[in-house]
Design a protein around this motif. Sequence first.
Motif, mmCIF file in Angstrom:
data_model
loop_
_atom_site.group_PDB
_atom_site.id
_atom_site.type_symbol
_atom_site.label_atom_id
_atom_site.label_comp_id
_atom_site.label_asym_id
_atom_site.label_seq_id
_atom_site.Cartn_x
_atom_site.Cartn_y
_atom_site.Cartn_z
ATOM 1 N N GLU A 106 3.117 47.849 6.817
ATOM 2 C CA GLU A 106 1.988 48.741 7.122
ATOM 3 C C GLU A 106 2.429 50.200 7.130
ATOM 4 O O GLU A 106 1.607 51.111 7.121
ATOM 5 N N LEU A 107 3.743 50.410 7.191
ATOM 6 C CA LEU A 107 4.254 51.781 7.295
ATOM 7 C C LEU A 107 4.753 52.344 5.975
ATOM 8 O O LEU A 107 4.681 53.535 5.733
ATOM 9 N N PHE B 104 13.495 42.985 11.286
ATOM 10 C CA PHE B 104 12.435 43.269 10.323
ATOM 11 C C PHE B 104 11.393 42.167 10.334
ATOM 12 O O PHE B 104 10.433 42.216 9.563
ATOM 13 N N ALA B 105 11.579 41.182 11.218
ATOM 14 C CA ALA B 105 10.730 39.988 11.251
ATOM 15 C C ALA B 105 10.590 39.449 9.822
ATOM 16 O O ALA B 105 11.599 39.200 9.157
ATOM 17 N N GLU C 49 4.952 43.853 9.542
ATOM 18 C CA GLU C 49 4.693 45.034 10.368
ATOM 19 C C GLU C 49 5.129 46.308 9.655
ATOM 20 O O GLU C 49 4.379 47.284 9.595
ATOM 21 N N TYR C 50 6.341 46.312 9.111
ATOM 22 C CA TYR C 50 6.814 47.534 8.458
ATOM 23 C C TYR C 50 6.103 47.760 7.121
ATOM 24 O O TYR C 50 6.063 48.884 6.626
ATOM 25 N N PHE D 182 14.442 49.946 14.882
ATOM 26 C CA PHE D 182 13.660 49.976 16.121
ATOM 27 C C PHE D 182 13.450 51.406 16.604
ATOM 28 O O PHE D 182 12.369 51.761 17.067
ATOM 29 N N SER D 183 14.501 52.230 16.512
ATOM 30 C CA SER D 183 14.318 53.612 16.955
ATOM 31 C C SER D 183 13.564 54.418 15.906
ATOM 32 O O SER D 183 12.787 55.293 16.230
ATOM 33 N N ASN D 184 13.802 54.109 14.648
ATOM 34 C CA ASN D 184 13.099 54.814 13.581
ATOM 35 C C ASN D 184 12.637 53.814 12.525
ATOM 36 O O ASN D 184 13.423 53.387 11.690
ATOM 37 N N PRO D 185 11.364 53.443 12.548
ATOM 38 C CA PRO D 185 10.883 52.427 11.603
ATOM 39 C C PRO D 185 11.027 52.849 10.146
ATOM 40 O O PRO D 185 10.964 52.007 9.258
ATOM 41 N N PHE D 186 11.243 54.146 9.918
ATOM 42 C CA PHE D 186 11.411 54.616 8.540
ATOM 43 C C PHE D 186 12.890 54.771 8.172
ATOM 44 O O PHE D 186 13.225 55.410 7.177
#
Lengths: 259, 308
Positions: free
Chosen positions: B35-36, B27-28, B32-33, B272-276
Amino acid sequence: MKNEKMLIVDNRLIAAGTYEMTLAGTLVSEISRPGAFLHVAVPGEDLVLRRPISIASVDHEGGSCTLIFKDVGAGTERLARCHPGDRVDVLGPLGQQGFPVDEPYAADDVLLIGGGVGVPPLYYAACELAGRGVSVSVILGFQTTSAIFYEEQFRELPGCDVRIMTDDGSYGQKGTVIEAFEERGKRPDWLFSCGPRGMLRAVEKAGMHPHTKGYVSLEERMGCGVGVCLACVCETEDRSSYRKICRDGPVFPFKEVLL
Amino acid sequence: MMRDPRLEVTLPGLPMKNPLMPASGCFAFGREYAELYDLNELGAIAIKGTTGTARLGNPTPRVAETPSGMLNAIGLQNPGAKGVRDEELPFLETYDVPVLANVSGSRPEEYVDVVKTLTDAPNVGAFELNISCPNVKEGGIHFGTDPAAAAELTKEVKRVSTKPVYVKLSPNVTDVTAIARAVEGAGADGLSLINTLLGTRIDWETRKPVLANEKGGLSGPAIKPIALRMIYDVRQVTDLPIIGMGGIQSTEDVIEFMLAGVDAVAVGTANFSNPFACPNIIRELPAWLERLGVEHIRHLRGQGEAAV
């Protein structure tokens, strides 16, 4: 960026082991930069990582885009077997830095050098440049005749000068894109390149004139595709830090990254 | 999103709206997430492993795919404790979500140094000691495989930390319960398990390991049964809060981990495969509680144990 189950409109073999997949969906409206890529989930549960595939062209009116990929392993093989009507889970468009196609003037000398599956983002760039009335010279390198794709598509673009190089001389001119670059005799105002890392290094080494604005699109094994996992990094030219290819790129000025 | 009191869980230092957090390294630092989706949906956030000074990490390739999983050898690339404190934590402070600060190091002094630097950050709810990173030389894995070393490190960190301390256990051991007991004895406030399993892949064309680091940490659904077994075993020997992780992809997986004995879960590779992945699971949890006929998610904890 969107996550969408895009519709496969077409999926065809266009050269040896090379497929052109046309996808339709609403995320197409967000595609604006040559160099941008889609992160495509492989059908099936057992392959957990998405495949980053760069966009070869976009049709905003028709709501579709095309990807070109090579069947090089279990994941791309499964994508190659997808049929029109199937859907694939796509994350994208990704990549915050593309080729600066808005910057060259019509009179500028713009050179595109591509190798193998590095050619697709250059086609997207060439389309955008041609659309702005900028003529481009293109040098494309392939291993052999059967690997060549998109020669005609490039030739159909107004003002596009295309030179094909093959390793075995079975088509076009025998030799590497570097030889064609050197033979060309003058240094371009702009140079956009994408291809195997060795080719990119050779392009850089062949000597870029100080006034040439050179950009390179990089690829690397990726995890998340959005800058979180830090899998696809590349070193900066001065080796002091890393850039994330997926997020900071995938296009970088030649002088920014260590190839 | 509406808060659902049936999902609220409170772990030491971590008052969580729901039992779900992204796992460290997946998730750093949230930018980045963010933004989603709205990070406020999350129960907590485990941030990227932080070391005393900035680290550049390993050469590439850093990841390789494996059946139902992946190997990674990132090598703890991070901006260092001060960078995390000054640049990353303030961003996360804009959200109402407690941070679980993952701490890594080569020597005990480095762990202590990181904890000292971060312990007064208002949004750091607790620390997670990474005593099991397989990807850097002296990356702490020694602390994770020797009960005495793990206990000593826990003690030293507890001495300087003003926040609860969780110890992240390595699966690369013969008896994970021995490490769990040792760190509990040393004052750990909680446990998280499992970290990645050491693995490798070899390219038949180049006849060389795929990863530049040669070996890496295996994660993803492939390791889920191992994670469940280790959690199940550790739950038999301790009542400490456990944050469970290892291949969680779905709401059903979360329920399964709860039944094995965890208090909260972390989602890693699935991001990684699904950011949600995280918000999707959180939204599905209430329906699962109704389906299972439980009034609160904590009632599932350890209910999957065999009758004695």
